[in-house]
Design an enzyme around this catalytic site. Sequence first.
Site, PDB file in Angstrom:
ATOM      1  N   ASP A   9       0.813  -1.223   0.000  1.00 27.37           N
ATOM      2  CA  ASP A   9       0.000   0.000   0.000  1.00 27.37           C
ATOM      3  C   ASP A   9       0.845   1.271   0.000  1.00 27.37           C
ATOM      4  O   ASP A   9       0.456   2.295   0.569  1.00 27.37           O
ATOM      5  CB  ASP A   9      -0.971   0.002   1.200  1.00 27.37           C
ATOM      6  CG  ASP A   9      -1.840  -1.230   1.208  1.00 27.37           C
ATOM      7  OD1 ASP A   9      -2.213  -1.697   0.119  1.00 27.37           O
ATOM      8  OD2 ASP A   9      -2.138  -1.735   2.306  1.00 27.37           O
ATOM      9  N   LYS A  11       1.836   2.126  -5.119  1.00 27.00           N
ATOM     10  CA  LYS A  11       2.406   1.573  -6.363  1.00 27.00           C
ATOM     11  C   LYS A  11       1.506   1.881  -7.559  1.00 27.00           C
ATOM     12  O   LYS A  11       1.983   2.226  -8.636  1.00 27.00           O
ATOM     13  CB  LYS A  11       2.567   0.041  -6.232  1.00 27.00           C
ATOM     14  CG  LYS A  11       3.528  -0.374  -5.135  1.00 27.00           C
ATOM     15  CD  LYS A  11       3.583  -1.881  -4.967  1.00 27.00           C
ATOM     16  CE  LYS A  11       2.325  -2.497  -4.381  1.00 27.00           C
ATOM     17  NZ  LYS A  11       2.040  -2.155  -2.980  1.00 27.00           N
ATOM     18  N   GLY A  26      -4.645  -4.293  -3.880  1.00 30.21           N
ATOM     19  CA  GLY A  26      -5.621  -3.234  -4.112  1.00 30.21           C
ATOM     20  C   GLY A  26      -4.834  -1.988  -4.453  1.00 30.21           C
ATOM     21  O   GLY A  26      -4.181  -1.414  -3.583  1.00 30.21           O
ATOM     22  N   HIS A  27      -4.823  -1.613  -5.715  1.00 32.56           N
ATOM     23  CA  HIS A  27      -4.011  -0.474  -6.169  1.00 32.56           C
ATOM     24  C   HIS A  27      -4.949   0.666  -6.573  1.00 32.56           C
ATOM     25  O   HIS A  27      -5.809   0.485  -7.435  1.00 32.56           O
ATOM     26  CB  HIS A  27      -3.115  -0.903  -7.338  1.00 32.56           C
ATOM     27  CG  HIS A  27      -2.104  -1.953  -6.951  1.00 32.56           C
ATOM     28  ND1 HIS A  27      -1.200  -2.475  -7.823  1.00 32.56           N
ATOM     29  CD2 HIS A  27      -1.864  -2.545  -5.760  1.00 32.56           C
ATOM     30  CE1 HIS A  27      -0.445  -3.358  -7.197  1.00 32.56           C
ATOM     31  NE2 HIS A  27      -0.835  -3.419  -5.941  1.00 32.56           N
ATOM     32  N   GLN A  31       1.799  -6.351  -3.466  1.00 27.52           N
ATOM     33  CA  GLN A  31       2.348  -6.541  -2.112  1.00 27.52           C
ATOM     34  C   GLN A  31       3.701  -5.808  -2.020  1.00 27.52           C
ATOM     35  O   GLN A  31       3.856  -4.793  -2.669  1.00 27.52           O
ATOM     36  CB  GLN A  31       2.458  -8.033  -1.727  1.00 27.52           C
ATOM     37  CG  GLN A  31       1.104  -8.704  -1.570  1.00 27.52           C
ATOM     38  CD  GLN A  31       0.444  -9.069  -2.899  1.00 27.52           C
ATOM     39  OE1 GLN A  31       1.032  -9.752  -3.721  1.00 27.52           O
ATOM     40  NE2 GLN A  31      -0.769  -8.623  -3.102  1.00 27.52           N
TER      41      GLN A  31
HETATM   42  P1  GDP Z   1      -0.768   0.320  -3.549  1.00 25.09           P
HETATM   43  O1  GDP Z   1      -1.403  -0.955  -3.098  1.00 25.09           O
HETATM   44  O2  GDP Z   1       0.704   0.340  -3.309  1.00 25.09           O
HETATM   45  O3  GDP Z   1      -1.107   0.692  -4.965  1.00 25.09           O
HETATM   46  O4  GDP Z   1      -1.379   1.462  -2.604  1.00 25.09           O
HETATM   47  P2  GDP Z   1      -2.930   1.629  -2.177  1.00 25.09           P
HETATM   48  O5  GDP Z   1      -3.686   2.168  -3.321  1.00 25.09           O
HETATM   49  O6  GDP Z   1      -3.430   0.399  -1.519  1.00 25.09           O
HETATM   50  O7  GDP Z   1      -2.794   2.693  -1.012  1.00 25.09           O
HETATM   51  C1  GDP Z   1      -2.251   3.965  -1.221  1.00 25.09           C
HETATM   52  C2  GDP Z   1      -3.296   5.009  -0.844  1.00 25.09           C
HETATM   53  O8  GDP Z   1      -2.683   6.279  -0.759  1.00 25.09           O
HETATM   54  C3  GDP Z   1      -4.383   5.159  -1.881  1.00 25.09           C
HETATM   55  O9  GDP Z   1      -5.578   5.518  -1.244  1.00 25.09           O
HETATM   56  C4  GDP Z   1      -3.873   6.306  -2.756  1.00 25.09           C
HETATM   57  O10 GDP Z   1      -4.929   7.013  -3.407  1.00 25.09           O
HETATM   58  C5  GDP Z   1      -3.199   7.162  -1.734  1.00 25.09           C
HETATM   59  N1  GDP Z   1      -2.036   7.932  -2.216  1.00 25.09           N
HETATM   60  C6  GDP Z   1      -1.083   7.561  -3.106  1.00 25.09           C
HETATM   61  N2  GDP Z   1      -0.103   8.509  -3.179  1.00 25.09           N
HETATM   62  C7  GDP Z   1      -0.454   9.484  -2.304  1.00 25.09           C
HETATM   63  C8  GDP Z   1       0.166  10.713  -1.891  1.00 25.09           C
HETATM   64  O11 GDP Z   1       1.241  11.097  -2.343  1.00 25.09           O
HETATM   65  N3  GDP Z   1      -0.516  11.437  -0.943  1.00 25.09           N
HETATM   66  C9  GDP Z   1      -1.713  11.038  -0.411  1.00 25.09           C
HETATM   67  N4  GDP Z   1      -2.283  11.794   0.520  1.00 25.09           N
HETATM   68  N5  GDP Z   1      -2.315   9.890  -0.780  1.00 25.09           N
HETATM   69  C10 GDP Z   1      -1.688   9.115  -1.704  1.00 25.09           C
HETATM   70  P1  IMO Z   2      -0.961  -4.222  -2.293  1.00 26.80           P
HETATM   71  O1  IMO Z   2      -0.541  -4.776  -3.632  1.00 26.80           O
HETATM   72  C1  IMO Z   2      -0.932  -4.691   2.044  1.00 26.80           C
HETATM   73  C2  IMO Z   2      -0.893  -8.805   3.583  1.00 26.80           C
HETATM   74  C3  IMO Z   2      -2.111  -9.270   4.361  1.00 26.80           C
HETATM   75  C4  IMO Z   2      -1.453 -10.255   5.314  1.00 26.80           C
HETATM   76  C5  IMO Z   2      -0.389 -10.912   4.433  1.00 26.80           C
HETATM   77  C6  IMO Z   2      -0.820 -12.232   3.802  1.00 26.80           C
HETATM   78  O2  IMO Z   2      -2.239  -3.471  -2.330  1.00 26.80           O
HETATM   79  O3  IMO Z   2       0.171  -3.476  -1.647  1.00 26.80           O
HETATM   80  P2  IMO Z   2      -2.430 -12.875   1.779  1.00 26.80           P
HETATM   81  O4  IMO Z   2      -3.895 -12.620   1.584  1.00 26.80           O
HETATM   82  O5  IMO Z   2      -1.555 -12.305   0.719  1.00 26.80           O
HETATM   83  O6  IMO Z   2      -2.126 -14.324   2.045  1.00 26.80           O
HETATM   84  O7  IMO Z   2      -2.078 -12.093   3.161  1.00 26.80           O
HETATM   85  O8  IMO Z   2      -0.110  -9.974   3.413  1.00 26.80           O
HETATM   86  N1  IMO Z   2      -1.185  -8.259   2.230  1.00 26.80           N
HETATM   87  C7  IMO Z   2      -1.136  -6.966   1.919  1.00 26.80           C
HETATM   88  N2  IMO Z   2      -0.932  -5.877   2.689  1.00 26.80           N
HETATM   89  N3  IMO Z   2      -1.099  -4.545   0.712  1.00 26.80           N
HETATM   90  C8  IMO Z   2      -1.271  -5.625  -0.074  1.00 26.80           C
HETATM   91  O9  IMO Z   2      -1.296  -5.553  -1.425  1.00 26.80           O
HETATM   92  C9  IMO Z   2      -1.339  -6.910   0.523  1.00 26.80           C
HETATM   93  N4  IMO Z   2      -1.546  -8.158   0.053  1.00 26.80           N
HETATM   94  C10 IMO Z   2      -1.432  -8.976   1.106  1.00 26.80           C
HETATM   95  O10 IMO Z   2      -2.713  -8.199   5.046  1.00 26.80           O
HETATM   96  O11 IMO Z   2      -0.783  -9.569   6.345  1.00 26.80           O
HETATM   97 MG    MG Z   3      -2.903  -1.626  -1.821  1.00 21.34          MG
END
Ligand code: GDP
Ligand code: IMO
Ligand code: MG
Length: 424
Positions: free
Chosen positions: A13, A16, A40-41, A222
């Site tokens: 998270d 990416k 979840g991106h 991840q």
């Molecule tokens: P990912 O799984 O690595 O793609 O990240 P996620 O989407 O799960 O979580 C990142 C969260 O931070 C999302 O809600 C994005 O919209 C938000 N986000 C990404 N870059 C920034 C930033 O520079 N500032 C803020 N405030 N939010 C951001």
């Molecule tokens: P993105 O791509 C954050 C974590 C779960 C748990 C561990 C194992 O959005 O960054 P799993 O279901 O993969 O067997 O769970 O990994 N986990 C993540 N945490 N972002 C993710 O994906 C994750 N995908 C799995 O919370 O601790």
């Molecule tokens: Mg994510």
Amino acid sequence: MPATVIVGAQWGDEGKGKIVDLLAQHSDVVCRYQGGPNAGHTIVVGDETYKIRALPSGVVRGKPCVIGNGCVVDPEVLIAELDEFERRGHPSCEVYLSGNAHLIMPWHLAIDQASERRLGKLAIGTTRRGIGPCYADKAMRLGIRVQDVLDAKILRQKIEVALAEKNLWLERVYETEPFDLETVAAKYEGYAQRLRPLVADTSLYVDRALRDGKDVLFEGAQATLLDLDHGTYPFVTSSNPVAASAATGVGIGPQRIDRVVGVAKAYVTRVGEGPFPSEIEGDEQARMRELGAEYGTVTGRERRCGWLDLVALRYAVRVNGIDHLALTKLDVLSHFAELPVCIRYRTPDGVEMGDFPAHQSDFHAARPVYEVLEGWNEPLDGCSSVAELPAAARGYVEFVERELDVEVMLVGTGAERSSVLTRA
Ligand code: GDP
Ligand code: IMO
Ligand code: MG
């Protein structure tokens, strides 16, 4: 750069999706190389928010998308995502799905849920999307692959063979309901009809793209510390998110990768269980969670929040070979007067270390040693490059660069697609 890997440098998270979306503008193909719908991106474009789980994030820019052999695919999630993109005005998603990717089957979800329940206090805190059981079957050579959907008879046979064993486990070990062969076979035959046109030789496709001089992005899901081999085992996922895995997860040689970009938050979050040395104590953690909107994209769970951990980040630079960093969510830190940054760990016998502990028990016992940097206490909205950041914010970025000996090429200042600063 022809072949660039985007890899999570913390516990996931990091943002990416947003960085892939940015770099996809100048790329020709975007590939996922591991993981499944545990990802979840998020990409925010004006009033529209995309939360992408199965497809590479390049889909929002309309780029050809590859789902590599290293991925696990839940057909229900993938098909729902394709339908959603069509509904939202992206009718011509060009998707190439590896026949060697493994299918997540209903029993994988059931076993993931049942085994977490059974572990009780020792649970990993998985996303319960069937990831671990699906990769386990792959390693056991019992898995059902995407290419099995090409022949209805083979698909049915494989489901029958798998169910003969899985139903025993479900009933006798996990004491849950078994699955009915006819129901599962009919459901997956329906999915098969949707998936067949997407199945492709993705290794050949990506190889040709690179030979033609095209720019290809490899999007990690991840992150490093969730890597099955290099992460904080057993609190990890069941695939290899590290950058080298882009080669095996798509089917190209490792020397084809030109550049590795690590994505790190300016602080740290973690979802699920497991050690987390720089986790914030007390009310400040809840404050950080609110300011950063730190709730899981897939499960909605609260993300645990911590201060930036440079020991863990230095490790991520090493195991991925990170060339450049994207530092996201710097704007969230604007609300804190003081910013502790973890520069070393301290062991219970008082030894301080700058390198990540090689053994689990040492990591569990590690306590953070902080250097406190000054905050900047002002919003970053008006800045249009890193040079325009307030002096203390620039200082924060430069501190990270000095400690890691890696250039920060991008700085995130907001969730919106355009809220990102380059060096120039
Ligand atoms: P990912 O799984 O690595 O793609 O990240 P996620 O989407 O799960 O979580 C990142 C969260 O931070 C999302 O809600 C994005 O919209 C938000 N986000 C990404 N870059 C920034 C930033 O520079 N500032 C803020 N405030 N939010 C951001
Ligand atoms: P993105 O791509 C954050 C974590 C779960 C748990 C561990 C194992 O959005 O960054 P799993 O279901 O993969 O067997 O769970 O990994 N986990 C993540 N945490 N972002 C993710 O994906 C994750 N995908 C799995 O919370 O601790
Ligand atoms: Mg994510």
